[in-house]
Design a protein around this motif. Structure first.
Motif, PDB file in Angstrom:
ATOM      1  N   ILE A  76       0.863  -1.234   0.180  1.00 22.15           N
ATOM      2  CA  ILE A  76      -0.118   0.151   0.071  1.00 22.15           C
ATOM      3  C   ILE A  76       1.011   1.372   0.108  1.00 22.15           C
ATOM      4  N   LEU A  77       0.826   1.960  -1.072  1.00 21.25           N
ATOM      5  CA  LEU A  77       1.718   3.051  -1.233  1.00 21.25           C
ATOM      6  C   LEU A  77       1.369   4.472  -1.049  1.00 21.25           C
ATOM      7  N   SER A  78       0.001   4.554  -0.819  1.00 20.05           N
ATOM      8  CA  SER A  78      -0.378   5.815  -0.780  1.00 20.05           C
ATOM      9  C   SER A  78      -1.615   5.635   0.279  1.00 20.05           C
ATOM     10  N   ALA A  79      -2.275   6.831   1.088  1.00 15.11           N
ATOM     11  CA  ALA A  79      -3.311   6.771   1.799  1.00 15.11           C
ATOM     12  C   ALA A  79      -4.599   6.490   0.838  1.00 15.11           C
ATOM     13  N   THR A  80      -4.771   6.958  -0.276  1.00 14.76           N
ATOM     14  CA  THR A  80      -5.893   6.527  -1.266  1.00 14.76           C
ATOM     15  C   THR A  80      -5.841   5.433  -1.553  1.00 14.76           C
ATOM     16  N   GLU A  81      -4.855   4.509  -1.817  1.00 13.84           N
ATOM     17  CA  GLU A  81      -4.903   3.201  -2.194  1.00 13.84           C
ATOM     18  C   GLU A  81      -5.472   2.285  -0.707  1.00 13.84           C
ATOM     19  N   GLU A  82      -4.922   2.867   0.298  1.00  9.72           N
ATOM     20  CA  GLU A  82      -5.353   2.367   1.606  1.00  9.72           C
ATOM     21  C   GLU A  82      -6.794   2.400   1.761  1.00  9.72           C
ATOM     22  N   ARG A  83      -7.530   3.584   1.568  1.00  7.04           N
ATOM     23  CA  ARG A  83      -8.726   3.826   1.562  1.00  7.04           C
ATOM     24  C   ARG A  83      -9.669   2.811   0.635  1.00  7.04           C
ATOM     25  N   ARG A  84      -9.225   2.726  -0.354  1.00  4.07           N
ATOM     26  CA  ARG A  84      -9.905   1.913  -1.431  1.00  4.07           C
ATOM     27  C   ARG A  84      -9.849   0.432  -1.024  1.00  4.07           C
ATOM     28  N   ILE A  85      -8.732   0.080  -0.476  1.00  2.00           N
ATOM     29  CA  ILE A  85      -8.563  -1.492   0.024  1.00  2.00           C
ATOM     30  C   ILE A  85      -9.390  -1.636   1.118  1.00  2.00           C
ATOM     31  N   SER A  86      -9.296  -0.550   2.204  1.00  2.00           N
ATOM     32  CA  SER A  86     -10.231  -0.806   3.536  1.00  2.00           C
ATOM     33  C   SER A  86     -11.752  -0.806   3.204  1.00  2.00           C
ATOM     34  N   SER A  87     -12.054   0.036   2.093  1.00  2.00           N
ATOM     35  CA  SER A  87     -13.519  -0.184   1.716  1.00  2.00           C
ATOM     36  C   SER A  87     -14.036  -1.428   1.065  1.00  2.00           C
ATOM     37  N   TYR A  88     -12.890  -1.971   0.223  1.00  2.00           N
ATOM     38  CA  TYR A  88     -13.201  -3.314  -0.489  1.00  2.00           C
ATOM     39  C   TYR A  88     -13.217  -4.272   0.527  1.00  2.00           C
ATOM     40  N   ILE A  89     -12.425  -4.413   1.601  1.00  2.00           N
ATOM     41  CA  ILE A  89     -12.612  -5.435   2.557  1.00  2.00           C
ATOM     42  C   ILE A  89     -13.654  -5.256   3.374  1.00  2.00           C
ATOM     43  N   CYS A  97      -8.367  -8.152  10.873  1.00  2.00           N
ATOM     44  CA  CYS A  97      -7.047  -8.049  10.538  1.00  2.00           C
ATOM     45  C   CYS A  97      -6.744  -8.691   9.122  1.00  2.00           C
ATOM     46  N   VAL A  98      -5.898  -8.195   8.206  1.00  2.00           N
ATOM     47  CA  VAL A  98      -5.566  -8.746   6.935  1.00  2.00           C
ATOM     48  C   VAL A  98      -4.172  -8.571   7.025  1.00  2.00           C
ATOM     49  N   TRP A  99      -3.382  -9.821   6.182  1.00  2.00           N
ATOM     50  CA  TRP A  99      -2.061  -9.685   6.034  1.00  2.00           C
ATOM     51  C   TRP A  99      -1.657  -8.474   4.679  1.00  2.00           C
ATOM     52  N   LEU A 100      -0.976  -7.852   4.979  1.00  2.00           N
ATOM     53  CA  LEU A 100      -0.413  -7.138   3.790  1.00  2.00           C
ATOM     54  C   LEU A 100       1.235  -7.455   3.541  1.00  2.00           C
ATOM     55  N   GLY A 101       1.955  -6.897   2.575  1.00  2.00           N
ATOM     56  CA  GLY A 101       2.996  -7.612   2.091  1.00  2.00           C
ATOM     57  C   GLY A 101       4.346  -6.752   2.663  1.00  2.00           C
ATOM     58  N   LEU A 102       4.250  -5.914   3.961  1.00  2.00           N
ATOM     59  CA  LEU A 102       5.327  -5.558   4.390  1.00  2.00           C
ATOM     60  C   LEU A 102       5.642  -6.491   5.777  1.00  2.00           C
ATOM     61  N   GLN A 103       7.022  -6.791   5.387  1.00  3.52           N
ATOM     62  CA  GLN A 103       7.678  -7.840   6.290  1.00  3.52           C
ATOM     63  C   GLN A 103       9.215  -7.055   6.893  1.00  3.52           C
ATOM     64  N   ALA A 104       9.616  -7.412   7.995  1.00  3.99           N
ATOM     65  CA  ALA A 104      10.905  -6.999   8.688  1.00  3.99           C
ATOM     66  C   ALA A 104      11.985  -8.072   8.144  1.00  3.99           C
ATOM     67  N   THR A 105      12.955  -7.786   7.950  1.00  2.75           N
ATOM     68  CA  THR A 105      14.008  -8.464   7.944  1.00  2.75           C
ATOM     69  C   THR A 105      15.154  -8.274   9.012  1.00  2.75           C
ATOM     70  N   ARG A 106      16.110  -9.101   9.268  1.00  2.00           N
ATOM     71  CA  ARG A 106      17.163  -8.857  10.247  1.00  2.00           C
ATOM     72  C   ARG A 106      18.384  -8.702   9.634  1.00  2.00           C
ATOM     73  N   THR A 107      19.074  -7.482   9.783  1.00  2.00           N
ATOM     74  CA  THR A 107      20.305  -7.350   9.236  1.00  2.00           C
ATOM     75  C   THR A 107      21.490  -7.319  10.216  1.00  2.00           C
ATOM     76  N   PRO A 108      21.887  -8.839  10.523  1.00  2.00           N
ATOM     77  CA  PRO A 108      22.720  -8.985  11.829  1.00  2.00           C
ATOM     78  C   PRO A 108      24.123  -8.215  11.438  1.00  2.00           C
ATOM     79  N   ILE A 109      24.652  -8.298  10.102  1.00  2.00           N
ATOM     80  CA  ILE A 109      25.921  -7.619   9.935  1.00  2.00           C
ATOM     81  C   ILE A 109      25.809  -6.134   9.872  1.00  2.00           C
ATOM     82  N   ALA A 110      24.754  -5.435   9.420  1.00  2.00           N
ATOM     83  CA  ALA A 110      24.595  -4.098   9.338  1.00  2.00           C
ATOM     84  C   ALA A 110      24.489  -3.512  10.645  1.00  2.00           C
ATOM     85  N   ASN A 111      23.244  -3.942  11.114  1.00  3.75           N
ATOM     86  CA  ASN A 111      22.799  -3.277  12.457  1.00  3.75           C
ATOM     87  C   ASN A 111      22.052  -4.567  12.961  1.00  3.75           C
TER      88      ASN A 111
END
Length: 180
Positions: A76-89, A97-111
């Protein structure tokens, strides 16, 4: 009956009973060559498809990739896109609750004490970015490394997303290019 009227009736019968025109006769079915499948949301040149199977984040991402070419959990790259998706859901489900594509990764070497966030479809995400509800995901190391859209049915809530363990079970929303 002559050959021309007989041919005309035959052609009419083919048109009436051909499954490719079924959607034209029945508005509840997809129109021929519909750019998104029935029940999916079309926004710009993309389809968003809600799937009501409660699965972990990784399985949801794999399902999106498997069933749709170029499919991923929704970024979800904008507030407008989020509103459209929320209305659809809201229209298609009563889930919280609905899974989105945002996920964290751990970077043990960098930080080793920080999480780095990224969209599963490789859409740009800048570290520390403010999302559609005015907050940024936490970068502190935790087991809550996946993001779900929440409170879709509570318009007064300012929280629109939350971090969860990727093993939590939620329905999900896939995003992919509409067919031409």
């Amino acid at each position: 009956m002559g050959p021309v009227p007989c041919f005309g009736l035959c052609l009419l019968g083919c048109l009436l009973f051909n499954p490719t025109v079924e959607g034209a006769r029945n508005a509840s079915l997809a129109l021929p060559r519909s750019p998104c499948p029935p029940g999916a949301l079309r926004y710009k040149n993309l389809c968003y498809e809600f799937l009501d199977d409660s699965v972990g984040w990784q399985e949801a991402e794999l399902e999106c990739e498997y069933w749709r070419k170029d499919g991923h959990l929704a970024s979800i790259l904008s507030a407008t896109e989020e509103r459209r998706i929320s209305s659809y859901i809201k229209r298609v489900s009563s889930t919280c609750c609905v899974w989105l594509g945002l996920q964290a990764t751990r970077t043990p070497i960098a930080n080793p004490t920080r999480l780095t966030w990224e969209w599963s479809d490789k859409s740009p995400y800048k570290s520390g970015s403010i999302l559609w509800d005015g907050r940024a995901p936490s970068t502190a190391i935790s087991n809550s490394e996946c993001v779900a859209l929440i409170n879709v049915h509570s318009p007064s809530s300012t929280s629109r997303w939350a971090q969860y363990s990727c093993n939590s079970l939620f329905p999900y929303i896939c995003k992919y290019r509409a067919s031409v």
